[in-house]
Scaffold this active site. Structure first.
Site, PDB file in Angstrom:
ATOM      1  N   GLU A   1      43.970  36.190  43.835  1.00 13.76           N
ATOM      2  CA  GLU A   1      44.618  37.433  43.407  1.00 13.76           C
ATOM      3  C   GLU A   1      44.484  37.550  41.892  1.00 13.76           C
ATOM      4  O   GLU A   1      44.685  36.568  41.167  1.00 13.76           O
ATOM      5  CB  GLU A   1      46.087  37.405  43.816  1.00 13.76           C
ATOM      6  CG  GLU A   1      46.939  38.541  43.280  1.00 13.76           C
ATOM      7  CD  GLU A   1      48.414  38.393  43.645  1.00 13.76           C
ATOM      8  OE1 GLU A   1      49.251  38.924  42.882  1.00 13.76           O
ATOM      9  OE2 GLU A   1      48.732  37.748  44.667  1.00 13.76           O
TER      10      GLU A   1
ATOM     11  N   GLU B   1      51.077  44.421  35.393  1.00 12.57           N
ATOM     12  CA  GLU B   1      52.230  44.056  36.218  1.00 12.57           C
ATOM     13  C   GLU B   1      53.417  43.686  35.339  1.00 12.57           C
ATOM     14  O   GLU B   1      53.262  43.107  34.269  1.00 12.57           O
ATOM     15  CB  GLU B   1      51.888  42.880  37.135  1.00 12.57           C
ATOM     16  CG  GLU B   1      53.010  42.516  38.099  1.00 12.57           C
ATOM     17  CD  GLU B   1      52.681  41.328  38.982  1.00 12.57           C
ATOM     18  OE1 GLU B   1      53.182  41.279  40.118  1.00 12.57           O
ATOM     19  OE2 GLU B   1      51.924  40.445  38.531  1.00 12.57           O
TER      20      GLU B   1
END
Length: 317
Positions: A133, A138
Site C-alpha cells: 500500500e 492522508e
C-alpha cells in the site's frame, strides 16, 4: 556518526533512484471518474464511523457529482446518524485499472476537512498486505502536515538520510509492527494538508513507482515551481525535472518488487476508526470535542467542508 561505508551505501541508493519519461496511460476528469472508478459500498477496513454507498446512491444523494472538469465526492452533511447505524454516509472509489511501474498525478482543489475526518488518496494491491500500500495524501482531524506512508508485509524498512524534503517518522513498513504505523514521511512543504491546503486552492500530488524506489512530490496550487507537465496534463511527464521529492522510499532494506503488486487507486473519506478516532489524534492533537463517534453521529453541519473537489487524476506508464 554514520560510517563512511553507510554514507556510501545511501549515496549509491540515491544515485540509482533516477526518474524517467512516462507516456499518458489514463486520464480521469469529470465524468471520467464515474466510468473509470467504482464506488465501493463495503464495510470500512479501518473500522470507521462510516457507511460507504454505491454509485447510484451517491449520485441520488449528491454525494458524488461530476461536470466536464470537476469531480466532487463528499460526506452527508444533513442527517443525524442513529447510533445503531453503520455510520455517516460517505464515498470510497477505486480505479478499475491497475498499475505497477507508473506515475500518478493528482490535481486536487479541495480535500475533506473537519473533526473526525480521515481522508486519503492512495494506491493498494488486491492482496493486502502482501501486495503493499502507498498512502500519498492522508491525515486526520485537520492535523498538519501530510504524511506519505508505505504499508507492507514483513521485512521492509527504510533507512535514514535519503534525499527527500520530508521527515522520516517511522522506518518499519511492516503492518504487523508498531500498530500498523507503516514507514511514514511527514511533509515539510507548507499547505500540504487540511485547512491550509484548501485555503491555498489545493495543489498537486504526484507519485512515481518503479522496481527500485517510490517517490512522492507535493506542490501547492500557486507554487511557482510546479512543473509544467504536472500543472497541465499532457502526453508525457519527465520526473527527472521535478526536483527533490517530499518522500523517497528505496529498496536497500525492502525488495519493492516482492512487496508491491499491481495497484488500484483509491480515494476515500472515512471518520474516526483506527486512526482518526484515537484520543491522541482526535482530542489531543486535533483539538476536537467529546468522543469521535458521538461527534460524527450528532453534528451533520460540521461536515459541510468534508468533500473532495478533484480536477483530475492522470496516470503515466
Amino acid at each position: 556518526m554514520r560510517s563512511t561505508a553507510a554514507l556510501f551505501a545511501v549515496s549509491s541508493l540515491v544515485s540509482s533512484a533516477l526518474g524517467a519519461t512516462y507516456g499518458l496511460k489514463d486520464s480521469f476528469v469529470g465524468q471520467g471518474f464515474l466510468s473509470g472508478f467504482s464506488h465501493q459500498a463495503i464495510p470500512d477496513p479501518t473500522h470507521g464511523r462510516v457507511n460507504y454507498v454505491d454509485q447510484q446512491t451517491a449520485l441520488a444523494q449528491n454525494l458524488s457529482f461530476a461536470t466536464d472538469d470537476t469531480f466532487i465526492m463528499r460526506a452527508d452533511s444533513f442527517k443525524v446518524v442513529d447510533p445503531s447505524a453503520p455510520g455517516r454516509n460517505s464515498v470510497r472509489i477505486q480505479s478499475n485499472n491497475q498499475y505497477t511501474t507508473h506515475v500518478s498525478v493528482y490535481d486536487i482543489r479541495h480535500m475533506p476537512q473537519g473533526c473526525g475526518t480521515w481522508p486519503a488518496a492512495w494506491e493498494v494491491g488486491q492482496n493486502w498486505p502482501a501486495q503493499g500500500e502507498v498512502d500519498i495524501l492522508e491525515g486526520t482531524n485537520d492535523i498538519e502536515p501530510n504524511q506519505s506512508t508505505l504499508h507492507t508485509s514483513a521485512n521492509c524498512a527504510m533507512p535514514a538520510g535519503l534525499q527527500e524534503n520530508g521527515n522520516l517518522i517511522s522506518a518499519n513498513c511492516d503492518v504487523a509492527a508498531n500498530g500498523n504505523a507503516g514507514c511514514g514521511v511527514q511533509s515539510t512543504v507548507p499547505k500540504s494538508y487540511g485547512k491550509s491546503f484548501n485555503g491555498a486552492g489545493g495543489g498537486f500530488y504526484a507519485m512515481e513507482r518503479t522496481s527500485t524506489f517510490i517517490k512522492v512530490w507535493f506542490w501547492s496550487r500557486n507554487d511557482p515551481t510546479v512543473p509544467a507537465d504536472v500543472k497541465t496534463a499532457g502526453a508525457a511527464v519527465n520526473t527527472d525535472a521535478w526536483g527533490t521529492p517530499s518522500a523517497l522510499f528505496v529498496n536497500n532494506q525492502c525488495d519493492i518488487n516482492a512487496h508491491f503488486g499491481p495497484h488500484n487507486i483509491v480515494i476515500n473519506l472515512t471518520f474516526c476508526g483506527d486512526w482518526a478516532g484515537l484520543p491522541q489524534f482526535y482530542n489531543t492533537l486535533g483539538g476536537c470535542p467529546g468522543s469521535c463517534n458521538d461527534f460524527v453521529n450528532n453534528n451533520p453541519s460540521a461536515f459541510n467542508d468534508a468533500f473532495w473537489d478533484i480536477a483530475g487524476v492522470h496516470v503515466y506508464e
